[in-house]
Design a protein around this motif. Structure first.
Motif, PDB file in Angstrom:
ATOM      1  N   VAL A 129      63.275  26.634  -7.860  1.00  0.00           N
ATOM      2  CA  VAL A 129      61.876  26.865  -8.248  1.00  0.00           C
ATOM      3  C   VAL A 129      61.817  27.646  -9.558  1.00  0.00           C
ATOM      4  O   VAL A 129      62.483  28.673  -9.717  1.00  0.00           O
ATOM      5  N   LEU A 130      61.039  27.125 -10.486  1.00  0.00           N
ATOM      6  CA  LEU A 130      60.699  27.845 -11.709  1.00  0.00           C
ATOM      7  C   LEU A 130      59.245  28.285 -11.575  1.00  0.00           C
ATOM      8  O   LEU A 130      58.494  27.737 -10.764  1.00  0.00           O
ATOM      9  N   CYS A 131      58.857  29.254 -12.398  1.00  0.00           N
ATOM     10  CA  CYS A 131      57.428  29.562 -12.432  1.00  0.00           C
ATOM     11  C   CYS A 131      56.991  29.635 -13.881  1.00  0.00           C
ATOM     12  O   CYS A 131      57.803  29.836 -14.795  1.00  0.00           O
ATOM     13  N   GLY A 132      55.713  29.458 -14.095  1.00  0.00           N
ATOM     14  CA  GLY A 132      55.206  29.463 -15.461  1.00  0.00           C
ATOM     15  C   GLY A 132      53.754  29.843 -15.494  1.00  0.00           C
ATOM     16  O   GLY A 132      53.100  29.953 -14.450  1.00  0.00           O
ATOM     17  N   ALA A 133      53.279  30.074 -16.690  1.00  0.00           N
ATOM     18  CA  ALA A 133      51.910  30.447 -17.046  1.00  0.00           C
ATOM     19  C   ALA A 133      51.880  31.917 -17.461  1.00  0.00           C
ATOM     20  O   ALA A 133      52.141  32.801 -16.643  1.00  0.00           O
ATOM     21  N   GLY A 134      51.596  32.121 -18.722  1.00  0.00           N
ATOM     22  CA  GLY A 134      51.423  33.470 -19.248  1.00  0.00           C
ATOM     23  C   GLY A 134      52.697  34.267 -19.456  1.00  0.00           C
ATOM     24  O   GLY A 134      52.633  35.464 -19.746  1.00  0.00           O
ATOM     25  N   ILE A 135      53.851  33.635 -19.305  1.00  0.00           N
ATOM     26  CA  ILE A 135      55.127  34.354 -19.458  1.00  0.00           C
ATOM     27  C   ILE A 135      55.414  34.554 -20.960  1.00  0.00           C
ATOM     28  O   ILE A 135      55.409  33.596 -21.723  1.00  0.00           O
ATOM     29  N   SER A 136      55.660  35.794 -21.349  1.00  0.00           N
ATOM     30  CA  SER A 136      55.958  35.986 -22.785  1.00  0.00           C
ATOM     31  C   SER A 136      56.951  37.102 -23.075  1.00  0.00           C
ATOM     32  O   SER A 136      57.332  37.283 -24.216  1.00  0.00           O
ATOM     33  N   THR A 137      57.372  37.865 -22.056  1.00  0.00           N
ATOM     34  CA  THR A 137      58.298  38.966 -22.331  1.00  0.00           C
ATOM     35  C   THR A 137      59.494  38.910 -21.375  1.00  0.00           C
ATOM     36  O   THR A 137      59.438  38.245 -20.330  1.00  0.00           O
ATOM     37  N   GLY A 138      60.514  39.668 -21.741  1.00  0.00           N
ATOM     38  CA  GLY A 138      61.676  39.778 -20.874  1.00  0.00           C
ATOM     39  C   GLY A 138      61.312  40.334 -19.514  1.00  0.00           C
ATOM     40  O   GLY A 138      61.869  39.920 -18.490  1.00  0.00           O
ATOM     41  N   ASP A 139      60.378  41.283 -19.490  1.00  0.00           N
ATOM     42  CA  ASP A 139      59.951  41.854 -18.202  1.00  0.00           C
ATOM     43  C   ASP A 139      59.332  40.774 -17.305  1.00  0.00           C
ATOM     44  O   ASP A 139      59.525  40.778 -16.080  1.00  0.00           O
ATOM     45  N   ASP A 140      58.582  39.864 -17.915  1.00  0.00           N
ATOM     46  CA  ASP A 140      57.973  38.770 -17.132  1.00  0.00           C
ATOM     47  C   ASP A 140      59.070  37.896 -16.506  1.00  0.00           C
ATOM     48  O   ASP A 140      58.940  37.444 -15.363  1.00  0.00           O
ATOM     49  N   VAL A 141      60.141  37.665 -17.269  1.00  0.00           N
ATOM     50  CA  VAL A 141      61.221  36.812 -16.762  1.00  0.00           C
ATOM     51  C   VAL A 141      61.945  37.529 -15.620  1.00  0.00           C
ATOM     52  O   VAL A 141      62.250  36.928 -14.583  1.00  0.00           O
ATOM     53  N   VAL A 142      62.176  38.820 -15.804  1.00  0.00           N
ATOM     54  CA  VAL A 142      62.830  39.605 -14.747  1.00  0.00           C
ATOM     55  C   VAL A 142      61.965  39.593 -13.483  1.00  0.00           C
ATOM     56  O   VAL A 142      62.455  39.357 -12.369  1.00  0.00           O
ATOM     57  N   ALA A 143      60.662  39.802 -13.643  1.00  0.00           N
ATOM     58  CA  ALA A 143      59.750  39.810 -12.486  1.00  0.00           C
ATOM     59  C   ALA A 143      59.776  38.456 -11.784  1.00  0.00           C
ATOM     60  O   ALA A 143      59.791  38.385 -10.544  1.00  0.00           O
ATOM     61  N   ALA A 144      59.837  37.393 -12.557  1.00  0.00           N
ATOM     62  CA  ALA A 144      59.896  36.046 -11.957  1.00  0.00           C
ATOM     63  C   ALA A 144      61.157  35.904 -11.116  1.00  0.00           C
ATOM     64  O   ALA A 144      61.121  35.368 -10.002  1.00  0.00           O
ATOM     65  N   GLY A 145      62.262  36.407 -11.639  1.00  0.00           N
ATOM     66  CA  GLY A 145      63.532  36.340 -10.904  1.00  0.00           C
ATOM     67  C   GLY A 145      63.470  37.151  -9.623  1.00  0.00           C
ATOM     68  O   GLY A 145      63.977  36.721  -8.582  1.00  0.00           O
ATOM     69  N   GLU A 146      62.830  38.299  -9.688  1.00  0.00           N
ATOM     70  CA  GLU A 146      62.736  39.145  -8.489  1.00  0.00           C
ATOM     71  C   GLU A 146      61.903  38.481  -7.383  1.00  0.00           C
ATOM     72  O   GLU A 146      62.058  38.792  -6.211  1.00  0.00           O
ATOM     73  N   LEU A 147      61.030  37.581  -7.791  1.00  0.00           N
ATOM     74  CA  LEU A 147      60.193  36.876  -6.801  1.00  0.00           C
ATOM     75  C   LEU A 147      60.896  35.629  -6.248  1.00  0.00           C
ATOM     76  O   LEU A 147      60.321  34.890  -5.456  1.00  0.00           O
ATOM     77  N   GLY A 148      62.111  35.382  -6.698  1.00  0.00           N
ATOM     78  CA  GLY A 148      62.889  34.265  -6.162  1.00  0.00           C
ATOM     79  C   GLY A 148      62.948  33.053  -7.057  1.00  0.00           C
ATOM     80  O   GLY A 148      63.586  32.045  -6.721  1.00  0.00           O
ATOM     81  N   SER A 149      62.294  33.138  -8.220  1.00  0.00           N
ATOM     82  CA  SER A 149      62.320  32.018  -9.151  1.00  0.00           C
ATOM     83  C   SER A 149      63.658  31.980  -9.885  1.00  0.00           C
ATOM     84  O   SER A 149      64.238  33.015 -10.182  1.00  0.00           O
TER      85      SER A 149
END
Ligand code: G3P
Length: 214
Positions: free
Chosen positions: A168-188
């Protein structure tokens, strides 16, 4: 983490973004790919960056004027394709056909969907990955991982319930490294993003920031 940059039809220099992505890719463990318009696939692939199509149609060689054939996309250098992006929605039947066409051409597949329920349906079609993108957050600058984290974790659960091999990937509004880290923490396992790079004054710096914490 997989960072898939969709250039949509933004008026950016797709080859320049691709070159920047290829350079940043050398500096990180993250996997970076760029999805330009079909007309730019070959030029982008020539930069050496992993190249993805934005769409393929559920067709074979033949009488299909104006359609995008998976084999042609692969011949142009694409390694994978998005299917059913929020800005290019397909019927369920067409999504299935596009996944099969992409498989036939040896393309990796990411099927996009709005919400966890649709993610479950998309996963049932057997793509390599699914991407959850709430349409209202696309281009908003507000990351889905922050605005609605449950959408991401529920999508991960919904896909796993159907097929544990579908990532699973996630998207929409992602623009910073913190956003990518948060996505990973949610299982993406990755992010699908566009404006944060394609509309940035300095796409190379934006990409470097995205993968910096990885
Ligand atoms: O395909 C990625 C996209 O729909 C998300 O767009 O601009 O919110 O990163 P954006």
């Amino acid at each position: 983490m997989f960072v898939l940059v969709n250039l949509k039809t933004y008026p950016c220099d797709s080859v320049a973004v691709a070159q920047a992505a290829a350079e940043v890719d050398e500096t990180t463990d993250a996997r970076i790919a760029v999805a330009p318009q079909a007309a730019h696939l070959e030029a982008v692939a020539e930069t050496g960056v992993e190249t993805w199509a934005q769409h393929v149609d559920p067709i074979e060689y033949g009488s299909n004027t104006g359609h995008t054939l998976a084999e042609s996309v692969a011949d142009a250098g694409a390694a994978g394709t998005l299917i059913n992006h929020s800005e290019h929605r397909l019927t369920l039947d067409a999504i299935d056909g596009s996944v099969r066409a992409a498989e036939r051409a040896g393309l990796e597949t990411v099927v996009c969907a709005n919400n966890p329920a649709q993610i479950g349906a998309a996963a049932a079609l057997g793509p390599d990955a699914v991407a959850v993108e709430p349409p209202e957050l696309i281009g908003s600058g507000t990351p889905v991982s922050q605005a609605d984290p449950d959408i991401v974790s529920d999508a991960v659960e919904a896909a796993a319930a159907v097929d544990s091999d579908v990532t699973v990937l996630c998207g929409a509004g992602i623009s910073t490294g913190d956003d990518v880290v948060a996505a990973g923490e949610l299982g993406s396992k990755g992010v699908l993003l566009a404006s944060g790079v394609a509309k940035a004054d300095d796409p190379a710096a934006a990409l470097a920031d995205l993968v910096e914490p990885l």
